[in-house]
Enzyme design. Structure first.
Site, short mmCIF file in Angstrom:
data_model
loop_
_atom_site.label_atom_id
_atom_site.label_comp_id
_atom_site.label_asym_id
_atom_site.label_seq_id
_atom_site.Cartn_x
_atom_site.Cartn_y
_atom_site.Cartn_z
N GLY A 90 -3.57 -8.57 13.63
CA GLY A 90 -3.45 -8.44 12.18
C GLY A 90 -4.79 -8.25 11.47
O GLY A 90 -4.84 -8.28 10.25
N ASP A 145 0.82 -1.23 0.00
CA ASP A 145 0.00 0.00 0.00
C ASP A 145 0.84 1.27 0.00
O ASP A 145 0.66 2.14 -0.84
CB ASP A 145 -1.06 0.00 1.11
CG ASP A 145 -0.53 -0.17 2.51
OD1 ASP A 145 0.67 -0.49 2.67
OD2 ASP A 145 -1.31 0.01 3.47
N SER A 156 -13.76 2.37 26.95
CA SER A 156 -13.58 1.14 26.19
C SER A 156 -14.05 -0.04 27.03
O SER A 156 -13.56 -0.25 28.14
CB SER A 156 -12.11 0.92 25.83
OG SER A 156 -11.91 -0.45 25.48
N SER A 168 -7.98 -4.04 14.11
CA SER A 168 -8.94 -3.44 15.04
C SER A 168 -8.71 -1.93 15.09
O SER A 168 -9.65 -1.17 15.32
CB SER A 168 -8.80 -4.05 16.43
OG SER A 168 -7.56 -3.72 17.01
N SER A 169 -7.47 -1.51 14.83
CA SER A 169 -7.17 -0.07 14.90
C SER A 169 -7.94 0.69 13.80
O SER A 169 -8.60 1.69 14.10
CB SER A 169 -5.67 0.19 14.79
OG SER A 169 -5.12 -0.34 13.61
N ASP A 227 -5.92 -0.51 5.26
CA ASP A 227 -6.79 -0.98 6.33
C ASP A 227 -8.08 -0.18 6.38
O ASP A 227 -9.17 -0.72 6.52
CB ASP A 227 -6.08 -0.84 7.69
CG ASP A 227 -4.82 -1.68 7.77
OD1 ASP A 227 -4.56 -2.45 6.82
OD2 ASP A 227 -4.10 -1.56 8.78
P1 ADP Z 1 -4.53 -4.36 14.98
O1 ADP Z 1 -4.92 -3.16 14.23
O2 ADP Z 1 -3.84 -5.38 14.15
O3 ADP Z 1 -5.65 -4.99 15.75
P2 ADP Z 1 -3.00 -2.42 16.41
O4 ADP Z 1 -1.90 -2.52 17.41
O5 ADP Z 1 -2.78 -1.61 15.21
O6 ADP Z 1 -3.44 -3.91 16.06
O7 ADP Z 1 -4.29 -1.84 17.12
C1 ADP Z 1 -4.74 -2.38 18.33
C2 ADP Z 1 -4.93 -1.25 19.33
O8 ADP Z 1 -6.10 -0.48 18.94
C3 ADP Z 1 -5.23 -1.74 20.72
O9 ADP Z 1 -4.06 -2.04 21.44
C4 ADP Z 1 -5.95 -0.51 21.29
O10 ADP Z 1 -5.02 0.48 21.65
C5 ADP Z 1 -6.75 -0.02 20.09
N1 ADP Z 1 -8.10 -0.63 20.12
C6 ADP Z 1 -8.66 -1.44 19.20
N2 ADP Z 1 -9.90 -1.84 19.58
C7 ADP Z 1 -10.12 -1.26 20.78
C8 ADP Z 1 -11.20 -1.28 21.73
N3 ADP Z 1 -12.29 -2.02 21.51
N4 ADP Z 1 -11.06 -0.56 22.86
C9 ADP Z 1 -9.96 0.18 23.08
N5 ADP Z 1 -8.91 0.23 22.26
C10 ADP Z 1 -8.98 -0.47 21.12
MG MG Z 2 -3.56 -1.78 13.29
#
Ligand code: ADP
Ligand code: MG
Length: 365
Positions: free
Chosen positions: A108, A21, A52, A111-112, A156
């Protein structure tokens, strides 16, 4: 009380096109059928109260005092989006919001990005900004750059936002043109989370990114998108070994995405699967963003009937593999993966709707 608002955005999985990307190349991705929900409402005192459910924590901050250093790391994904709205003079006020989700974090599946995109949608609904989909993805990306410090590409955010059920999303990361490629029926995906979390993911990621820039610069092109296998072969001696292997990965991935997209159009799932295995091999050898656990999962997949293809998905250095499997054989495959790497956490998904389709089909949310 003001009207409560709910928004949702799914996680995503990268099917083919690893680290392409930010090299302005090609990616095939899907949205998964899990994601992040934000529920809340505007406040009239310019305060933000963000909770959260997964972390069991609340961050309180005044809108006018918002900087990334003043807030907890988990809240930066959401508050970074708020910051982008402010910087771009979009309407934003204080609000109460609760984040909840069913994605594994740091596995992976992005979630971010799902959290960022759900936030963009939440702020748009709460305060009335009107944005084009590409602007939405861009603000989500910039939130992660500026507030979290990860120089992620747009993949993403785009796939979380714009994917379509039963399709793969083809993204040209230069023109940002999107195409939906129908995915053959009778297949599903197993996302196998190795549980491995590399402590230095952000710095490794940024290092790979600068290696790619070094390669593009040495080859005299704007981005590795502009390089073909033949070009790379003829400039072999101009590049240090590590830089050459990084470039080889990106160039190979771009070619595999184009070939994979053709294979899907023709319904040739076996060919698509082979490209997935080749992608993993290149991650392992050239880009060095795999790890022994991911290699083990892919090797097991290769030996398990019912699996068309498997590879690491996402940034790498731990996280998950994606396995394309014949529908109906998911349980057998999960058993084989679990036997080979105890503690692996497997999740079955189909290609799901992105946040835009989801909002359109659930207008009351
Ligand atoms: P990925 O994007 O692969 O899941 P990342 O490290 O980029 O991993 O993102 C994960 C981070 O996003 C978590 O550690 C947290 O800081 C934030 N996050 C994601 N979902 C939540 C949630 N439901 N509540 C709070 N923080 C969240
Ligand atoms: Mg991420």
């Amino acid at each position: 009380m003001m009207n409560p608002i709910t928004t949702y955005a799914p996680g995503r999985a990268e099917l083919l096109g690893n680290h392409t990307d930010y090299n302005e190349g090609f990616v095939l991705a899907i949205a998964v059928d899990r994601g992040t929900t934000i529920r809340g409402q505007a406040r009239d005192d310019r305060q933000i109260h963000l909770h959260s459910r997964e972390f069991g924590k609340t961050q309180v901050i005044a809108l006018d005092r918002l900087t990334s250093e003043k807030v907890e790391p988990w809240s930066r994904y959401t508050l970074g989006v708020v910051d982008q709205f402010r910087r771009n003079d979009l309407p934003v006020e204080g609000f109460d919001a609760e984040i909840s989700g069913n994605l594994p974090l740091g596995a992976g599946l992005s979630s971010s990005a799902s959290l960022e995109i759900a936030t963009v949608l939440f702020l748009m609904k709460a305060f009335g900004a009107r944005l084009e989909p590409m602007q939405m993805a861009h603000f989500a990306q910039m939130a992660e750059h500026d507030f979290v410090g990860v120089r992620c590409g747009l993949l993403d955010q785009i796939s979380s936002l714009m994917s379509k059920a039963a399709h793969a999303t083809f993204i040209d990361c230069r023109s940002f043109k999107i195409r939906h490629v129908p995915f053959p029926d009778k297949t599903s995906f197993i996302l196998a989370n190795s549980g491995v979390k590399h402590a230095l993911v952000a710095s490794e990621y940024n290092e790979r990114r600068s290696d790619c820039e070094t390669a593009a610069h040495a080859l005299g092109v704007k981005a590795l998108r502009d390089v073909t296998s033949e070009m790379l072969q003829s400039h072999k001696s101009d590049l240090a070994d590590r830089i050459r292997r990084r470039a080889l990965h990106i160039v190979g991935e771009n070619e595999r995405v184009l070939a994979g997209s053709d294979a899907l159009q023709q319904g040739d799932i076996a060919r698509f699967g082979k490209l997935m295995f080749a992608s993993h091999e290149s991650s392992r050898v050239n880009f060095e963003n795999s790890c022994p656990e991911l290699d083990q999962l892919v090797e097991t997949a290769r030996q398990t009937p019912g699996v068309y293809g498997a590879r690491l998905s996402g940034g790498g250095f731990g996280g998950a593999t994606i396995n394309l499997v014949e529908a109906g054989r998911e349980d057998e495959v999960i058993r084989a993966l679990t036997a080979s790497l105890p503690g692996v956490d497997c999740l079955v998904t189909k290609a799901a709707d992105g946040a835009l389709e989801h909002a359109a089909s659930h207008p009351t949310l």
